[in-house]
Design a protein around this motif. Structure first.
Motif, PDB file in Angstrom:
ATOM      1  N   ILE A   6       0.871  -1.185   0.000  1.00 22.47           N
ATOM      2  CA  ILE A   6       0.000   0.000   0.000  1.00 22.47           C
ATOM      3  C   ILE A   6       0.904   1.231   0.000  1.00 22.47           C
ATOM      4  O   ILE A   6       1.750   1.388   0.885  1.00 22.47           O
ATOM      5  CB  ILE A   6      -0.908   0.027   1.246  1.00 22.47           C
ATOM      6  CG1 ILE A   6      -1.799  -1.215   1.298  1.00 22.47           C
ATOM      7  CG2 ILE A   6      -1.763   1.299   1.259  1.00 22.47           C
ATOM      8  CD1 ILE A   6      -2.572  -1.375   2.605  1.00 22.47           C
ATOM      9  N   VAL A   7       0.754   2.075  -0.999  1.00 22.36           N
ATOM     10  CA  VAL A   7       1.526   3.316  -1.094  1.00 22.36           C
ATOM     11  C   VAL A   7       0.537   4.470  -1.148  1.00 22.36           C
ATOM     12  O   VAL A   7      -0.363   4.482  -2.002  1.00 22.36           O
ATOM     13  CB  VAL A   7       2.405   3.335  -2.368  1.00 22.36           C
ATOM     14  CG1 VAL A   7       3.115   4.680  -2.508  1.00 22.36           C
ATOM     15  CG2 VAL A   7       3.417   2.207  -2.337  1.00 22.36           C
ATOM     16  N   ARG A  35       2.339  -4.527   3.407  1.00 19.95           N
ATOM     17  CA  ARG A  35       3.328  -3.499   3.762  1.00 19.95           C
ATOM     18  C   ARG A  35       2.734  -2.141   3.384  1.00 19.95           C
ATOM     19  O   ARG A  35       2.265  -1.973   2.259  1.00 19.95           O
ATOM     20  CB  ARG A  35       4.629  -3.735   2.997  1.00 19.95           C
ATOM     21  CG  ARG A  35       5.699  -2.690   3.272  1.00 19.95           C
ATOM     22  CD  ARG A  35       6.911  -2.877   2.381  1.00 19.95           C
ATOM     23  NE  ARG A  35       7.695  -4.071   2.703  1.00 19.95           N
ATOM     24  CZ  ARG A  35       8.826  -4.415   2.087  1.00 19.95           C
ATOM     25  NH1 ARG A  35       9.297  -3.664   1.102  1.00 19.95           N
ATOM     26  NH2 ARG A  35       9.478  -5.510   2.428  1.00 19.95           N
ATOM     27  N   THR A  36       2.767  -1.202   4.319  1.00 15.67           N
ATOM     28  CA  THR A  36       2.230   0.137   4.054  1.00 15.67           C
ATOM     29  C   THR A  36       3.380   1.145   4.066  1.00 15.67           C
ATOM     30  O   THR A  36       4.166   1.183   5.004  1.00 15.67           O
ATOM     31  CB  THR A  36       1.199   0.537   5.131  1.00 15.67           C
ATOM     32  OG1 THR A  36       0.216  -0.482   5.239  1.00 15.67           O
ATOM     33  CG2 THR A  36       0.513   1.842   4.765  1.00 15.67           C
ATOM     34  N   ALA A  42       8.317   5.210  -0.101  1.00 11.62           N
ATOM     35  CA  ALA A  42       8.308   4.002  -0.935  1.00 11.62           C
ATOM     36  C   ALA A  42       9.303   4.135  -2.080  1.00 11.62           C
ATOM     37  O   ALA A  42       9.532   5.227  -2.607  1.00 11.62           O
ATOM     38  CB  ALA A  42       6.903   3.773  -1.488  1.00 11.62           C
ATOM     39  N   ASP A  43       9.884   3.004  -2.465  1.00 11.25           N
ATOM     40  CA  ASP A  43      10.864   3.039  -3.551  1.00 11.25           C
ATOM     41  C   ASP A  43      10.786   1.764  -4.405  1.00 11.25           C
ATOM     42  O   ASP A  43       9.899   0.926  -4.210  1.00 11.25           O
ATOM     43  CB  ASP A  43      12.279   3.270  -3.013  1.00 11.25           C
ATOM     44  CG  ASP A  43      12.714   2.186  -2.029  1.00 11.25           C
ATOM     45  OD1 ASP A  43      12.120   1.084  -2.040  1.00 11.25           O
ATOM     46  OD2 ASP A  43      13.649   2.443  -1.251  1.00 11.25           O
ATOM     47  N   LEU A  55      -2.768   1.975  -4.380  1.00  6.66           N
ATOM     48  CA  LEU A  55      -2.239   3.334  -4.395  1.00  6.66           C
ATOM     49  C   LEU A  55      -3.312   4.300  -3.922  1.00  6.66           C
ATOM     50  O   LEU A  55      -4.454   4.251  -4.417  1.00  6.66           O
ATOM     51  CB  LEU A  55      -1.829   3.708  -5.822  1.00  6.66           C
ATOM     52  CG  LEU A  55      -0.694   2.882  -6.435  1.00  6.66           C
ATOM     53  CD1 LEU A  55      -0.620   3.126  -7.935  1.00  6.66           C
ATOM     54  CD2 LEU A  55       0.629   3.233  -5.770  1.00  6.66           C
ATOM     55  N   GLY A  56      -2.938   5.201  -2.984  1.00  8.95           N
ATOM     56  CA  GLY A  56      -3.909   6.155  -2.468  1.00  8.95           C
ATOM     57  C   GLY A  56      -3.382   7.573  -2.501  1.00  8.95           C
ATOM     58  O   GLY A  56      -2.208   7.824  -2.228  1.00  8.95           O
ATOM     59  N   THR A  57      -4.271   8.507  -2.826  1.00  7.34           N
ATOM     60  CA  THR A  57      -3.871   9.919  -2.878  1.00  7.34           C
ATOM     61  C   THR A  57      -5.098  10.804  -2.737  1.00  7.34           C
ATOM     62  O   THR A  57      -6.192  10.420  -3.149  1.00  7.34           O
ATOM     63  CB  THR A  57      -3.165  10.239  -4.225  1.00  7.34           C
ATOM     64  OG1 THR A  57      -2.787  11.625  -4.244  1.00  7.34           O
ATOM     65  CG2 THR A  57      -4.046   9.967  -5.417  1.00  7.34           C
TER      66      THR A  57
END
Ligand SMILES: Cc1cc2nc3c(=O)[nH]c(=O)nc-3n(C[C@H](O)[C@H](O)[C@H](O)COP(=O)(O)O)c2cc1C
Length: 151
Positions: A6-7, A35-36, A42-43, A55-57
């Motif tokens: 989760i990014v 994994r958050t 994040a890379d 993906l969240g934004t």
């Protein structure tokens, strides 16, 4: 074990709360490790670890947050040799729209490539229980799909 990454980015915690709900849903699948990471943290190693991606934004100015864009900027070319082909889905927090962020992300991720496996959850306005419920279901759906090997 399958790996679900989760990014996300959040400035005023709305997307953060969605991310917690997504993670809660995903964590109900025992065969999937979650994994958050925040978008700035994040890379490429996280992408290489992942079997699936959420993906969240927030939507900012009709686009994704600068932080998520930075994640794409930093990882796009390094990811090319790996041809990730990961299943993914989006969760978006927006004042009243969200479609601009979705459109921009969907276009960029085609190049990794990532494969959309669920419709985005777009939470418009103040978060309510239905948004959090949909986010939780999205997390569970991704995790269950990974565990069952259907993506
Ligand atoms: C600088 C800025 C630009 C924004 N632009 C949009 C927009 O274009 N469309 C929209 O629906 N909401 C817009 N919003 C509202 C945010 O998307 C909304 O408040 C969101 O829930 C914030 O998420 P966060 O708490 O995770 O940061 C904007 C907010 C800010 C601060």
């Amino acid at each position: 074990m399958k790996h679900l990454l989760i990014v996300y980015h959040s400035r005023s915690a709305q997307t953060h709360r969605l991310a917690l709900a997504v993670r809660h849903g995903a964590s109900q699948e025992p065969e999937v490790e979650v994994r958050t990471k925040t978008a700035f943290a994040a890379d490429l190693d996280d992408l290489l670890w992942a079997d699936g991606l959420l993906l969240g934004t927030p939507e900012n100015f009709g686009y994704m947050s600068g932080a998520l864009k930075d994640f794409f900027d930093r990882t796009f070319y390094p990811a090319q040799p790996h041809q990730l082909n990961l299943p993914y889905a989006l969760f978006i927090s927006a004042g009243n729209d969200g479609t601009g962020a979705v459109r921009a992300i969907e276009r960029i991720v085609l190049g990794y490539p990532l494969r959309k496996v669920a419709e985005p959850v777009i939470a418009r306005g103040e978060l309510d229980d239905s948004h959090l419920h949909r986010a939780e279901e999205l997390g569970l759906a991704l995790a269950a799909g990974l565990a069952l090997g259907i993506f």
